[in-house]
Design a protein around this motif. Structure first.
Motif, PDB file in Angstrom:
ATOM      1  N   MET A   1      -5.477 -12.726  -8.139  1.00 13.31           N
ATOM      2  CA  MET A   1      -4.080 -12.748  -7.815  1.00 13.31           C
ATOM      3  C   MET A   1      -3.948 -12.750  -6.297  1.00 13.31           C
ATOM      4  N   CYS A   2      -3.048 -13.556  -5.789  1.00 15.34           N
ATOM      5  CA  CYS A   2      -2.789 -13.614  -4.357  1.00 15.34           C
ATOM      6  C   CYS A   2      -1.429 -12.996  -4.069  1.00 15.34           C
ATOM      7  N   LEU A   3      -1.385 -12.244  -2.980  1.00 17.70           N
ATOM      8  CA  LEU A   3      -0.142 -11.591  -2.593  1.00 17.70           C
ATOM      9  C   LEU A   3       0.297 -12.077  -1.229  1.00 17.70           C
ATOM     10  N   LEU A  44      11.666 -16.744  16.574  1.00 20.19           N
ATOM     11  CA  LEU A  44      10.960 -15.985  15.539  1.00 20.19           C
ATOM     12  C   LEU A  44      10.246 -14.749  16.087  1.00 20.19           C
ATOM     13  N   ILE A  45      10.053 -14.672  17.400  1.00 19.40           N
ATOM     14  CA  ILE A  45       9.336 -13.522  17.967  1.00 19.40           C
ATOM     15  C   ILE A  45      10.092 -12.239  17.620  1.00 19.40           C
ATOM     16  N   GLY A  46       9.357 -11.290  17.042  1.00 24.52           N
ATOM     17  CA  GLY A  46       9.944 -10.034  16.606  1.00 24.52           C
ATOM     18  C   GLY A  46      10.441 -10.044  15.171  1.00 24.52           C
ATOM     19  N   GLN A  47      10.478 -11.216  14.548  1.00 22.17           N
ATOM     20  CA  GLN A  47      10.920 -11.332  13.152  1.00 22.17           C
ATOM     21  C   GLN A  47       9.776 -10.992  12.195  1.00 22.17           C
ATOM     22  N   TRP A  48      10.129 -10.502  11.026  1.00 21.25           N
ATOM     23  CA  TRP A  48       9.154 -10.237   9.967  1.00 21.25           C
ATOM     24  C   TRP A  48       9.093 -11.438   9.044  1.00 21.25           C
ATOM     25  N   VAL A  49       7.875 -11.831   8.673  1.00 21.94           N
ATOM     26  CA  VAL A  49       7.670 -12.948   7.756  1.00 21.94           C
ATOM     27  C   VAL A  49       6.722 -12.519   6.640  1.00 21.94           C
ATOM     28  N   LEU A  50       6.843 -13.172   5.511  1.00 28.39           N
ATOM     29  CA  LEU A  50       5.925 -12.952   4.395  1.00 28.39           C
ATOM     30  C   LEU A  50       4.805 -13.974   4.529  1.00 28.39           C
ATOM     31  N   VAL A  51       3.579 -13.516   4.736  1.00 27.21           N
ATOM     32  CA  VAL A  51       2.431 -14.393   4.993  1.00 27.21           C
ATOM     33  C   VAL A  51       1.610 -14.546   3.716  1.00 27.21           C
ATOM     34  N   HIS A  52       1.312 -15.783   3.376  1.00 21.39           N
ATOM     35  CA  HIS A  52       0.486 -16.092   2.205  1.00 21.39           C
ATOM     36  C   HIS A  52      -0.418 -17.262   2.583  1.00 21.39           C
ATOM     37  N   VAL A  53      -1.710 -17.089   2.451  1.00 17.93           N
ATOM     38  CA  VAL A  53      -2.751 -18.078   2.753  1.00 17.93           C
ATOM     39  C   VAL A  53      -2.517 -18.822   4.069  1.00 17.93           C
ATOM     40  N   LEU A  69       5.090  -3.207   2.489  1.00 19.23           N
ATOM     41  CA  LEU A  69       3.837  -2.637   3.008  1.00 19.23           C
ATOM     42  C   LEU A  69       3.535  -1.294   2.348  1.00 19.23           C
ATOM     43  N   ASP A  70       4.557  -0.467   2.179  1.00 16.89           N
ATOM     44  CA  ASP A  70       4.364   0.833   1.521  1.00 16.89           C
ATOM     45  C   ASP A  70       3.879   0.648   0.083  1.00 16.89           C
ATOM     46  N   ALA A  71       4.482  -0.305  -0.625  1.00 18.59           N
ATOM     47  CA  ALA A  71       4.079  -0.560  -2.012  1.00 18.59           C
ATOM     48  C   ALA A  71       2.639  -1.061  -2.078  1.00 18.59           C
ATOM     49  N   LEU A  72       2.263  -1.958  -1.159  1.00 14.96           N
ATOM     50  CA  LEU A  72       0.890  -2.472  -1.146  1.00 14.96           C
ATOM     51  C   LEU A  72      -0.110  -1.361  -0.838  1.00 14.96           C
ATOM     52  N   GLN A  73       0.240  -0.466   0.077  1.00 15.66           N
ATOM     53  CA  GLN A  73      -0.651   0.644   0.404  1.00 15.66           C
ATOM     54  C   GLN A  73      -0.771   1.602  -0.780  1.00 15.66           C
ATOM     55  N   SER A  74       0.324   1.806  -1.508  1.00 12.68           N
ATOM     56  CA  SER A  74       0.275   2.653  -2.707  1.00 12.68           C
ATOM     57  C   SER A  74      -0.621   2.039  -3.772  1.00 12.68           C
ATOM     58  N   MET A  75      -0.523   0.728  -3.946  1.00 15.38           N
ATOM     59  CA  MET A  75      -1.376   0.060  -4.941  1.00 15.38           C
ATOM     60  C   MET A  75      -2.838   0.180  -4.556  1.00 15.38           C
ATOM     61  N   GLN A  76      -3.135   0.101  -3.255  1.00 18.23           N
ATOM     62  CA  GLN A  76      -4.516   0.246  -2.810  1.00 18.23           C
ATOM     63  C   GLN A  76      -5.012   1.659  -3.093  1.00 18.23           C
ATOM     64  N   ALA A  77      -4.173   2.659  -2.833  1.00 11.49           N
ATOM     65  CA  ALA A  77      -4.568   4.042  -3.074  1.00 11.49           C
ATOM     66  C   ALA A  77      -4.833   4.273  -4.556  1.00 11.49           C
ATOM     67  N   VAL A  78      -3.980   3.722  -5.411  1.00 11.81           N
ATOM     68  CA  VAL A  78      -4.182   3.870  -6.855  1.00 11.81           C
ATOM     69  C   VAL A  78      -5.462   3.162  -7.267  1.00 11.81           C
ATOM     70  N   GLY A  79      -5.703   1.972  -6.716  1.00 11.42           N
ATOM     71  CA  GLY A  79      -6.932   1.232  -7.037  1.00 11.42           C
ATOM     72  C   GLY A  79      -8.170   2.001  -6.633  1.00 11.42           C
ATOM     73  N   LEU A  80      -8.150   2.643  -5.464  1.00 15.18           N
ATOM     74  CA  LEU A  80      -9.296   3.432  -5.012  1.00 15.18           C
ATOM     75  C   LEU A  80      -9.525   4.633  -5.925  1.00 15.18           C
ATOM     76  N   GLU A  81      -8.441   5.278  -6.353  1.00  7.50           N
ATOM     77  CA  GLU A  81      -8.567   6.415  -7.272  1.00  7.50           C
ATOM     78  C   GLU A  81      -9.163   5.966  -8.599  1.00  7.50           C
ATOM     79  N   LEU A  82      -8.731   4.821  -9.118  1.00  3.07           N
ATOM     80  CA  LEU A  82      -9.273   4.306 -10.377  1.00  3.07           C
ATOM     81  C   LEU A  82     -10.755   3.974 -10.232  1.00  3.07           C
ATOM     82  N   ASP A  83     -11.134   3.369  -9.097  1.00  2.00           N
ATOM     83  CA  ASP A  83     -12.548   3.064  -8.865  1.00  2.00           C
ATOM     84  C   ASP A  83     -13.383   4.336  -8.867  1.00  2.00           C
TER      85      ASP A  83
END
Length: 95
Positions: A1-3, A44-53, A69-83
């Motif tokens: 899956m790509c995010l 665009l300088i200073g703007q936030w963009v969604l980056v994909h590939v 970003l918070d959600a992605l970091q939470s998913m990583q933390a859950v993934g590490l706990e599962l591992d």
């Protein structure tokens, strides 16, 4: 899956054919801005963009970027706990 991952545009070239530098969690990446640039690239300088590939796919407001970003970091933390749980299941490393 790509995010898609939010990043903040920190510099741009003279036109949309030159990559912009986007800060993604403290790492700067060259990103194509052709899909999101409707005016001058400097706007665009200073703007936030969604980056994909390597492409900026859409513009985000700062709150939406931070929430993502918070959600992605939470998913990583859950993934590490599962591992870790899998590695210690029944006292054996499971792979």
């Amino acid at each position: 899956m790509c995010l898609g991952i939010p990043g903040k545009v920190v510099s741009v070239g003279e036109d949309i054919h030159q990559p912009a530098l986007v800060d993604v969690c403290g790492v700067q990446r060259a990103v194509n801005i052709a899909l999101v640039c409707e005016g001058e690239p400097a706007e665009l300088i200073g703007q936030w963009v969604l980056v994909h590939v390597g492409f900026a796919m859409s513009l985000l407001d700062e709150q939406e970027a931070q929430d993502t970003l918070d959600a992605l970091q939470s998913m990583q933390a859950v993934g590490l706990e599962l591992d870790e749980m899998r590695q210690h299941e029944d006292g054996y490393a499971v792979r």
